[in-house]
Design a protein around this motif. Sequence first.
Motif, short mmCIF file in Angstrom:
data_model
loop_
_atom_site.label_atom_id
_atom_site.label_comp_id
_atom_site.label_asym_id
_atom_site.label_seq_id
_atom_site.Cartn_x
_atom_site.Cartn_y
_atom_site.Cartn_z
N TYR A 176 0.86 -1.18 0.00
CA TYR A 176 0.00 0.00 0.00
C TYR A 176 0.90 1.23 0.00
CZ TYR A 176 1.02 -0.15 5.01
OH TYR A 176 1.65 -0.21 6.22
N LEU A 177 0.31 2.37 -0.22
CA LEU A 177 1.10 3.59 -0.31
C LEU A 177 1.65 3.94 1.06
CD1 LEU A 177 2.13 5.91 -2.03
CD2 LEU A 177 0.01 7.14 -1.56
N GLN A 178 2.98 3.83 1.18
CA GLN A 178 3.60 4.16 2.45
C GLN A 178 3.68 5.67 2.62
OE1 GLN A 178 4.46 1.89 4.63
NE2 GLN A 178 4.09 0.07 3.37
N PRO A 179 3.32 6.18 3.80
CA PRO A 179 3.36 7.65 3.99
C PRO A 179 4.75 8.25 3.82
CG PRO A 179 2.06 6.57 5.72
CD PRO A 179 2.73 5.48 4.94
N ASP A 180 5.80 7.43 4.00
CA ASP A 180 7.14 7.97 3.86
C ASP A 180 7.73 7.77 2.47
OD1 ASP A 180 7.29 5.26 4.03
OD2 ASP A 180 8.92 5.19 5.49
N SER A 181 6.90 7.28 1.53
CA SER A 181 7.40 7.09 0.17
C SER A 181 7.41 8.43 -0.58
CB SER A 181 6.52 6.08 -0.57
OG SER A 181 5.23 6.61 -0.78
N GLY A 182 8.17 8.46 -1.66
CA GLY A 182 8.25 9.67 -2.46
C GLY A 182 6.92 10.08 -3.03
N ALA B 11 3.87 9.55 -1.76
CA ALA B 11 3.02 10.14 -0.73
C ALA B 11 3.54 11.51 -0.31
CB ALA B 11 2.95 9.20 0.47
N ILE B 12 4.85 11.62 -0.18
CA ILE B 12 5.43 12.91 0.24
C ILE B 12 5.12 13.99 -0.80
CG2 ILE B 12 7.59 14.14 0.64
CD1 ILE B 12 8.65 11.55 1.91
N GLY B 13 5.25 13.62 -2.09
CA GLY B 13 4.93 14.59 -3.14
C GLY B 13 3.48 15.02 -3.11
N ALA B 14 2.57 14.01 -2.94
CA ALA B 14 1.15 14.34 -2.91
C ALA B 14 0.81 15.21 -1.70
CB ALA B 14 0.32 13.06 -2.89
N MET B 15 1.39 14.85 -0.53
CA MET B 15 1.10 15.63 0.68
C MET B 15 1.71 17.02 0.60
SD MET B 15 1.23 12.91 3.85
CE MET B 15 2.86 12.27 3.48
N ALA B 16 2.87 17.14 -0.06
CA ALA B 16 3.48 18.47 -0.22
C ALA B 16 2.58 19.36 -1.05
CB ALA B 16 4.86 18.32 -0.87
N LEU B 17 2.03 18.79 -2.15
CA LEU B 17 1.11 19.57 -2.99
C LEU B 17 -0.14 19.95 -2.20
CD1 LEU B 17 0.40 20.76 -5.73
CD2 LEU B 17 -0.50 18.51 -6.40
N GLY B 18 -0.68 18.98 -1.44
CA GLY B 18 -1.87 19.25 -0.65
C GLY B 18 -1.61 20.28 0.43
N SER B 19 -0.46 20.16 1.10
CA SER B 19 -0.14 21.12 2.16
C SER B 19 0.02 22.52 1.60
CB SER B 19 1.15 20.69 2.87
OG SER B 19 1.00 19.42 3.44
N THR C 64 -1.63 8.24 -5.89
CA THR C 64 -1.01 9.56 -6.07
C THR C 64 -1.67 10.32 -7.21
OG1 THR C 64 1.08 8.67 -5.25
CG2 THR C 64 1.17 10.75 -6.45
N SER C 65 -1.97 9.60 -8.29
CA SER C 65 -2.61 10.29 -9.43
C SER C 65 -3.97 10.84 -9.03
CB SER C 65 -2.76 9.32 -10.61
OG SER C 65 -3.64 8.26 -10.29
N MET C 66 -4.72 10.10 -8.20
CA MET C 66 -6.03 10.59 -7.76
C MET C 66 -5.87 11.82 -6.87
SD MET C 66 -9.01 8.69 -5.55
CE MET C 66 -9.45 7.58 -6.86
N SER C 67 -4.95 11.74 -5.89
CA SER C 67 -4.79 12.88 -4.99
C SER C 67 -4.26 14.10 -5.72
CB SER C 67 -3.85 12.49 -3.84
OG SER C 67 -2.57 12.19 -4.33
N VAL C 68 -3.32 13.89 -6.65
CA VAL C 68 -2.78 15.02 -7.41
C VAL C 68 -3.86 15.62 -8.30
CG1 VAL C 68 -1.14 15.66 -9.23
CG2 VAL C 68 -0.40 14.26 -7.29
N THR C 69 -4.67 14.77 -8.91
CA THR C 69 -5.75 15.27 -9.76
C THR C 69 -6.73 16.13 -8.95
OG1 THR C 69 -5.58 13.37 -11.22
CG2 THR C 69 -7.63 14.59 -11.29
N ILE C 70 -7.09 15.64 -7.77
CA ILE C 70 -8.00 16.42 -6.92
C ILE C 70 -7.35 17.74 -6.51
CG2 ILE C 70 -9.17 16.44 -4.68
CD1 ILE C 70 -9.51 13.41 -4.97
#
Length: 822
Positions: free
Chosen positions: A458-464, A466-474, A689-695
Motif C-alpha cells: 500500500y502507499l507508504q506515507p514515507d514514500s516519495g 506520498a510525500i509529493g502528494a502531501m506536499a502539494l496538498g499542504s 497519487t494520481s487521484m490525490s494530485v488530480t483532486i
Amino acid sequence: SISNIDGAEYSCNKTQVRKVISGVVGAASSVTSIQVANLLRLFKIPQVSFFSTSPELSNKQRFEYFTRTIPSDHYQVKAMVDIVIRMSWSYVSIIYEESNYGIKAFEELEELLSFHNICIAVKEKLVKDSGVADESAYDNIVQKLLTKPRARGAIVFGSDQEVAGVMRAVRRSNATGSFSWIGSDGWSARNLVSDGNEAEVEGTLSVQPQANPVIGFEEYFLGLNVENNKRNPWFVEFWEHHFQCRYPNSSRTPYNQKYTKLCTGTEKLTKQNTVFENQLQFVSDAVMAFGYAIRDMHLELCNGRPGLCDAMKPTKGTELLKYLKKVEFEGLSGDRFHFDHNGDGPARYNIIHFKQVTPGNYQWVRVGEYMEGELRLNMTEIQFKLGHPKPPESVCSLPCDLGQAKKYVEGESCCWHCFNCTQYQIRHPTDPTQCTGCPLGTVPDPLHVRCVEIPEEYLQPDSGWAIGAMALGSTGILITLFVCGVFIRHNDTPVVRASGRELSYVLLAGILMCYCVTYALVLRPSDLVCGIQRFGAGFCFTVVYAALLTKTNRISRIFNAGKRSAKRPSFISPRSQLIICSGLIGVQVLINGVWMVISPARAIHHYPTREDNLLVCSSYIDASYMIAFTYPILLIVVCTIYAILTRKIPEAFNESKHIGFTMYTTCVIWLAFVPLYFGTANHVALRITSMSVTISLSASVTVACLFSPKLYIILIRPERNVRQSMMPMRYSAINKSTTGTANSGAGSMMAAVMVTAATCNQKNQIQKHVPPADIIERDETELSDKPEMKDTSTQTNPTMNGSDSPKVNNNCNGPIQMKDVL
C-alpha cells in the motif's frame, strides 16, 4: 505309554507299577512340535520346547499345553523389521522356507512391513528338506532377486541347509555383493552357511535368541565316553560319527557300515574337535522349568513330604501346567527365566553381524540386541563390506526433492517418478502425490515446501509518491487559508462583495477539503479510512462545483432576465443561493449515504496478479469510486455549459470567463486522469497519487482562476478596489458620448454612471443591451443596508464609495436610479 488315564483294569498284570509320562521336553523343530503338541493335548500332557519358534504355537486355543523357553518368531520378525527401518530401507525382498516356520514368519513379516510402508520387491519360497531341490531351483530364486536390482536388502527366513544353497547360487550368478542379508535364527552363525561362502554372506545381520553358556556343561560333556554314558542309547552312534570309526560290539547301522577302522576307546572329546551349540541355555531352561514346576506342585499338594503323595499319583497334566506357567528362576546360564502370557520365553535376541575383520578374515560379531521390544544397535560396528561402513540403499525410488510430488509406477507402491510442482504450487502436506496451489496473497518459498505471505503493498506515507502528494496538498491548504484570510480581512470591499461572499466562502471550504482528502488517500487503508475516502473524494468536488454552478446559474439568469424585462429574477439573494447550493450538495450526501448502506466501505486484499498483495479499499477493485465522482462530473458538465453560455457577459459584472477557464482546465485534467487511473491498476502508489494530485490540481486551478484576479486587485492594485472599477469600459464610453464634453466635472464620474434614455423607447432599447447589473452587487450588499433615496429631479445623493450618483428623470413611468444598475 504316554496315556495318564488309569488303565489298570485293562492291564494283564495288575500288580505292575505303570509308568506315566508327566511332561515332554522338545522338540527342536516347529514342524515336529506342532505334531507332538496336537497329540499331547489329547492326553493333557504339558510340553516345553527349547527351539520351536513358530508364532502359530502361541495360539493357546489350539496348543494350550504347549510352552517354550525360546521366544516366538513374532518377536524375531519385529526385530528384523526394526533392523530394516534402522537401515532406512523401504524396498526389500523376502526368501522364506516352505514350512510352518517360514510361512508363518512370512505372513507376519508381510503385515508388519506393510504397516511401516516398506514394500516387498520379490518373495520366494525355499523348498524344505535338503536334497529335494536341485541347484536350478536356487538359481531361479537368485535370478528373480536380480530383476529388482534396487532391492539390495533381502530377508532370509529359513534353515541353514537351504540358505547355503542360496549362497552357492549367488556365487554362480556372479551376484556376490549385490545383496545385504537379514537372517533368521535358523541359519544365524551356522558354519554350514558361511563356510566357503564368506564373500556371499559378508555383511549379514542376523537375529539370534540370546543365550549364554551353560556353566559346567562343556566340562561335563568333554568328560563323557561310551563307557561312562551308557544311559544315552544314541551316544555310540554320535561317537562313531564324530571319530569316523566303528565301536566294537555296536549295532550295525546304515551309518557305520562304511567305517572300517575300529574305535580304540582311547579317543577323547576336546575343545578342538568338538563344536558346541551356542543355544544350549534353552534346553537347560526347559528341563529346569519342569523341575521347578514339579517342586512347587509337590510342596503344595504333598506339604513337603518326601516322595509322591496320593494327590500326585498320577500327576495331572492340567495341574502341572498351572505350576509350570508360574515358574520363575535363575537358570544355569545366570539369566532369569519366566514364561510370558503366551507361554513363550522372554523376547531376548542378539544381533550378530558377519563381517570381514581383516582382509580374508571373516567373523560373526555381536553388534546389538533386541530386548523386550527395543532394538539397540551399534552402527559403528556394522560394515557391509570392508572399507564401506555406510549401509547400502535399498529403495525402489529415491525420495523426491522438496517441491516435488510422486507419480507411482503402476502396480508398485514403493516405486514412483518425481515431478516438479508448478511455480505457484507446493507439495500437498498430507498427500505426496499431489501439488496444491498456494492461496492468493501467498507464494511458495524457494524450496516449494510451504506458502509464505506476500508483504502487504500500500502507499507508504514515507514514500516519495506520498510525500509529493502531501506536499502539494499542504501547499494548497496554506494558499487556501491565505485566500480565506484575505477575503475575511477585506470582507466589505467591492471586489469581495461583488464576487458573492457567501458562495466564495463555500467554494473555499470545498477547495480546502479537496486538499485535505490527500491525507486520507495516503493513509494505510482501514474500514474507517476507506469510508472517509469514499465520502470525501466526491463530496469535496460537489461542494466546489455546486458553488460554481450556483454562481454561473445566477449570473446567467440575471442577464437573460435583463434582456426580457427590468424585473428582478427570483432566488438570487445570498440566502437563496446558499439554499440552492446546499440542495445540490445534499444530493451527493444522499448518494453517498445510500451507497454506504448498500455496500459498506471495507479495506480488503486485492490480488491482480499472483505476485501482488495489495491492501486497498473495496472501491479500488471495481472502480466504484466513479459512483462518488458521477454526480460531481455532472455538475462539472452543467457548470461548463453555463460558462460557455455566459462567456460574452461583460467581465466587470461577473466571473463567467474565469469560471469558464476553470471548467475547461478541469475537464482537461480529468480527461487525463481517467486513463491514468485505470491504466495503473497494479501500481498502488501511482494510482492513489494520481487521484490525490488530480483532486489537488483541480482545486488549484479553481483557486488560480477564480481568486488570483481578486487577490491581485485587493493586494497589489487596491486603487481599483472601488465601485467605479467594476464598470465596463464600453458603458463609460456610452456615458461620455451621450453627455458630450460640456460638463467636465461630471466627466470624471461617467466611469461609474449609467445614462438612461429620456424616453421610454430609449430606455427599453438600452435595457435590451445593458442588463440591470446592479442586481449582482445589490444582492450581495442587500442594497448596502441603506434606505433607497427618493426620486427628485434636482436632488443629489451620496454613493456608497463617497461619489455622487445623480439621477436623471426620464419622465417615463418613474425614475431609474443609477445605483440600481450598479
